[in-house]
Design a protein around this motif. Structure first.
Motif, PDB file in Angstrom:
ATOM      1  N   VAL A 188     -34.451-128.012  62.034  1.00 17.12           N
ATOM      2  CA  VAL A 188     -33.548-129.050  61.641  1.00 17.12           C
ATOM      3  C   VAL A 188     -32.605-128.302  60.360  1.00 17.12           C
ATOM      4  O   VAL A 188     -31.427-128.634  60.370  1.00 17.12           O
ATOM      5  CB  VAL A 188     -34.225-130.248  60.873  1.00 17.12           C
ATOM      6  CG1 VAL A 188     -33.049-131.105  60.121  1.00 17.12           C
ATOM      7  CG2 VAL A 188     -34.957-131.079  62.327  1.00 17.12           C
ATOM      8  N   GLN A 189     -33.438-127.674  59.590  1.00 19.33           N
ATOM      9  CA  GLN A 189     -32.856-127.094  58.385  1.00 19.33           C
ATOM     10  C   GLN A 189     -31.579-125.907  58.953  1.00 19.33           C
ATOM     11  O   GLN A 189     -30.494-125.748  58.441  1.00 19.33           O
ATOM     12  CB  GLN A 189     -33.652-126.311  57.391  1.00 19.33           C
ATOM     13  CG  GLN A 189     -34.746-127.119  56.869  1.00 19.33           C
ATOM     14  CD  GLN A 189     -33.917-128.341  56.150  1.00 19.33           C
ATOM     15  OE1 GLN A 189     -32.924-127.965  55.352  1.00 19.33           O
ATOM     16  NE2 GLN A 189     -34.274-129.557  56.404  1.00 19.33           N
ATOM     17  N   ILE A 190     -32.087-125.101  59.921  1.00 21.52           N
ATOM     18  CA  ILE A 190     -31.239-124.200  60.443  1.00 21.52           C
ATOM     19  C   ILE A 190     -29.978-125.047  61.305  1.00 21.52           C
ATOM     20  O   ILE A 190     -28.926-124.303  61.198  1.00 21.52           O
ATOM     21  CB  ILE A 190     -31.749-123.211  61.438  1.00 21.52           C
ATOM     22  CG1 ILE A 190     -32.750-122.513  60.847  1.00 21.52           C
ATOM     23  CG2 ILE A 190     -30.679-122.302  62.164  1.00 21.52           C
ATOM     24  CD1 ILE A 190     -32.464-121.402  59.768  1.00 21.52           C
ATOM     25  N   SER A 191     -30.309-125.834  61.909  1.00 27.43           N
ATOM     26  CA  SER A 191     -29.095-126.786  62.733  1.00 27.43           C
ATOM     27  C   SER A 191     -27.939-127.337  61.801  1.00 27.43           C
ATOM     28  O   SER A 191     -26.984-127.221  61.976  1.00 27.43           O
ATOM     29  CB  SER A 191     -29.835-127.752  63.568  1.00 27.43           C
ATOM     30  OG  SER A 191     -30.862-127.065  64.531  1.00 27.43           O
ATOM     31  N   THR A 192     -28.480-127.910  60.655  1.00 27.39           N
ATOM     32  CA  THR A 192     -27.827-128.623  59.926  1.00 27.39           C
ATOM     33  C   THR A 192     -26.984-127.714  59.182  1.00 27.39           C
ATOM     34  O   THR A 192     -25.783-127.782  58.693  1.00 27.39           O
ATOM     35  CB  THR A 192     -28.761-129.567  58.821  1.00 27.39           C
ATOM     36  OG1 THR A 192     -29.617-128.715  57.967  1.00 27.39           O
ATOM     37  CG2 THR A 192     -29.135-130.659  59.500  1.00 27.39           C
ATOM     38  N   GLY A 193     -27.682-126.350  58.981  1.00 28.17           N
ATOM     39  CA  GLY A 193     -26.871-125.375  58.187  1.00 28.17           C
ATOM     40  C   GLY A 193     -25.540-124.943  58.920  1.00 28.17           C
ATOM     41  O   GLY A 193     -24.702-124.577  58.664  1.00 28.17           O
ATOM     42  N   LEU A 194     -25.902-124.792  60.243  1.00 32.77           N
ATOM     43  CA  LEU A 194     -24.740-124.228  61.212  1.00 32.77           C
ATOM     44  C   LEU A 194     -23.962-125.386  61.323  1.00 32.77           C
ATOM     45  O   LEU A 194     -22.621-125.038  61.336  1.00 32.77           O
ATOM     46  CB  LEU A 194     -25.498-123.886  62.747  1.00 32.77           C
ATOM     47  CG  LEU A 194     -26.487-122.769  62.789  1.00 32.77           C
ATOM     48  CD1 LEU A 194     -26.841-122.731  64.141  1.00 32.77           C
ATOM     49  CD2 LEU A 194     -25.699-121.719  62.663  1.00 32.77           C
ATOM     50  N   ILE A 195     -24.087-126.691  61.512  1.00 30.61           N
ATOM     51  CA  ILE A 195     -23.082-127.648  61.408  1.00 30.61           C
ATOM     52  C   ILE A 195     -22.406-127.898  60.145  1.00 30.61           C
ATOM     53  O   ILE A 195     -21.396-128.111  60.312  1.00 30.61           O
ATOM     54  CB  ILE A 195     -23.862-128.949  61.872  1.00 30.61           C
ATOM     55  CG1 ILE A 195     -24.523-128.641  63.407  1.00 30.61           C
ATOM     56  CG2 ILE A 195     -22.895-130.039  62.219  1.00 30.61           C
ATOM     57  CD1 ILE A 195     -25.152-129.899  63.899  1.00 30.61           C
ATOM     58  N   SER A 196     -23.017-127.498  59.067  1.00 31.72           N
ATOM     59  CA  SER A 196     -22.376-127.609  57.825  1.00 31.72           C
ATOM     60  C   SER A 196     -21.239-126.858  57.633  1.00 31.72           C
ATOM     61  O   SER A 196     -20.209-127.250  56.784  1.00 31.72           O
ATOM     62  CB  SER A 196     -23.466-127.546  56.818  1.00 31.72           C
ATOM     63  OG  SER A 196     -23.579-126.139  56.281  1.00 31.72           O
ATOM     64  N   GLY A 197     -21.017-125.671  58.168  1.00 31.31           N
ATOM     65  CA  GLY A 197     -20.226-124.861  58.088  1.00 31.31           C
ATOM     66  C   GLY A 197     -20.078-123.907  56.928  1.00 31.31           C
ATOM     67  O   GLY A 197     -19.258-123.181  56.485  1.00 31.31           O
ATOM     68  N   MET A 198     -21.472-123.933  56.400  1.00 31.56           N
ATOM     69  CA  MET A 198     -21.723-123.044  55.264  1.00 31.56           C
ATOM     70  C   MET A 198     -22.822-122.060  55.471  1.00 31.56           C
ATOM     71  O   MET A 198     -24.068-122.644  55.921  1.00 31.56           O
ATOM     72  CB  MET A 198     -22.231-123.968  53.835  1.00 31.56           C
ATOM     73  CG  MET A 198     -21.636-125.365  53.667  1.00 31.56           C
ATOM     74  SD  MET A 198     -20.011-124.679  52.895  1.00 31.56           S
ATOM     75  CE  MET A 198     -18.914-126.271  52.150  1.00 31.56           C
ATOM     76  N   LYS A 199     -22.446-120.701  55.262  1.00 35.73           N
ATOM     77  CA  LYS A 199     -23.301-119.901  55.976  1.00 35.73           C
ATOM     78  C   LYS A 199     -24.576-119.672  55.132  1.00 35.73           C
ATOM     79  O   LYS A 199     -25.639-119.242  55.500  1.00 35.73           O
ATOM     80  CB  LYS A 199     -22.448-118.516  55.787  1.00 35.73           C
ATOM     81  CG  LYS A 199     -21.340-118.311  56.844  1.00 35.73           C
ATOM     82  CD  LYS A 199     -20.647-117.129  56.624  1.00 35.73           C
ATOM     83  CE  LYS A 199     -19.672-117.228  55.580  1.00 35.73           C
ATOM     84  NZ  LYS A 199     -18.606-118.323  55.347  1.00 35.73           N
ATOM     85  N   GLU A 200     -24.363-119.859  53.822  1.00 36.10           N
ATOM     86  CA  GLU A 200     -25.585-120.080  52.775  1.00 36.10           C
ATOM     87  C   GLU A 200     -26.567-120.877  53.387  1.00 36.10           C
ATOM     88  O   GLU A 200     -27.839-120.666  53.232  1.00 36.10           O
ATOM     89  CB  GLU A 200     -25.080-120.413  51.573  1.00 36.10           C
ATOM     90  CG  GLU A 200     -26.232-120.346  50.605  1.00 36.10           C
ATOM     91  CD  GLU A 200     -25.567-120.889  49.165  1.00 36.10           C
ATOM     92  OE1 GLU A 200     -26.471-121.202  48.453  1.00 36.10           O
ATOM     93  OE2 GLU A 200     -24.588-120.844  48.729  1.00 36.10           O
TER      94      GLU A 200
END
Length: 367
Positions: free
Chosen positions: A116-128
């Motif tokens: 979930v953390q990786i997926s939301t990170g990808l969808i957020s548009g924030m590489k960090e």
């Protein structure tokens, strides 16, 4: 020349604080802990995961979101979830990689929460947001003497190179098309992967190199310091002892961490992105070299105190170390907000640790 002097001034202040640092020696590492309030921990983790999914899928956080949500009256709710998320991920990682066997449901919970953390990170548009969860679980993984396979290293490196062009195309799609984030990310991924793979790898490497080259932005801050009016002469630091803990509902005028967006608008006239002149540039914007020296001195003293007090042979110490290192490895953040964030992080970790962690009933020795 003034940029070099600015950097050396900050480094000198940090070097002075080394004399106040007495790090505790890390000897035989024996990470022993038991969970307490297990049901609350389990369901809290699920709640955090689904709440983060809700925030990102509804566009309340991430690239192009309405910043008033993160900096508005009830921003402490959203920021609170951001503060507690690393704690749960790190504890789950220690449970997963520990030689002590825990119930299988915690393994499934770890995988679910991490994905979930990786997926939301990808969808957020924030590489960090993609990189931070990986760093957070790396410390528990390495603590138990696990070795990272070479295949994983190579695959991870290639994924990072592809991530940058995908992220760039994804942001462009969000700016120009009225579609959902999932559809936009799927379209961006398809577009990048359909192009020449080698060219995308080279482009990603060049983009990272350009992203890490903050020297021109420090030059800009040195040249434009007189025209910067958002904050001056360390006046924000006078309320720092209280501002980090008082919600914005009670202190509406406390500093807001949207200066990157303000600076980007000042430079380009657009509000679609943000930029950082690096930690040195933010400090110089305060009013020149003297604020640079004082702010870096305060920051160095705080880190020195934490280093002197933290016990790296304990779970609490490693949680603090892991959460702090994700921020300290970046030379981007404004020192004021970094210090405020550290205070918030420490009190959050101490509270959650007392609620969910206890010493084991029997002693466990790890080879």
């Amino acid at each position: 020349m003034m940029v070099l002097v600015t950097i050396l001034t900050g480094l000198l202040a940090m070097k002075i604080t080394d004399y106040f640092s007495k790090p505790k020696q890390s000897g035989f590492v024996s990470i022993q802990f038991d969970l307490k309030n297990k049901k609350i921990f389990f369901y809290s983790t699920l709640l955090i995961a689904f709440f983060n999914l809700y925030l990102i899928l509804t566009g309340k956080i991430g690239y192009g979101s309405d910043s008033s949500i993160l900096y508005g009256t009830f921003s402490f709710i959203f920021q609170g979830f951001q503060l507690i998320t690393p704690f749960f991920l790190i504890v789950l990682a220690f449970i997963k990689f520990s030689p002590v066997r825990y119930p299988g449901k915690y393994n499934y919970l770890f995988y679910f929460f991490f994905i979930v953390q990786i997926s939301t990170g990808l969808i957020s548009g924030m590489k960090e947001s993609v990189l931070v969860p990986i760093i957070l679980i790396s410390v528990p993984y390495l603590t138990y003497n696990h070795k990272i396979p070479k295949k994983i290293i190579v695959l991870g490196f290639l994924s990072l190179l592809i991530l940058y062009p995908v992220n760039t195309v994804y942001r462009n799609i969000l700016n120009n098309k009225d579609i959902s984030r999932i559809s936009a990310f799927r379209l961006a991924t398809t577009e990048v992967l359909s192009d020449d793979f080698v060219d995308n790898l080279i482009s990603g490497g060049q983009s990272y190199s350009s992203r890490f080259s903050l020297f021109p932005w420090v030059m800009y801050s040195v040249q434009e310091e007189k025209n910067w009016t958002e904050y001056k002469n360390l006046d924000r630091y006078l309320i720092l002892p209280l501002a980090w803990i008082i919600p914005r509902t009670l202190l509406p005028d406390k500093p807001t961490s949207n200066t990157g967006a303000i600076l980007y608008k000042k430079i380009t006239g657009s509000e679609s992105n943000s930029v950082t002149p690096s930690t040195y540039g933010w400090a110089y914007f305060e009013g020149g070299l003297i604020p640079v020296f004082i702010s870096f001195l305060l920051f160095g003293l705080l880190i020195s105190i934490i280093e002197s007090k933290i016990n790296m042979d304990s779970l609490l110490g490693l949680i603090i170390f892991t959460t702090l290192i994700t921020g300290l490895i970046k030379v981007e953040a404004d020192i004021y907000f970094r210090i405020a964030g550290i205070f918030q992080l420490l009190i959050t970790i101490f509270f959650l640790y007392k609620v969910f962690i206890r010493k084991p009933k029997t002693e466990i020795l790890y080879p």
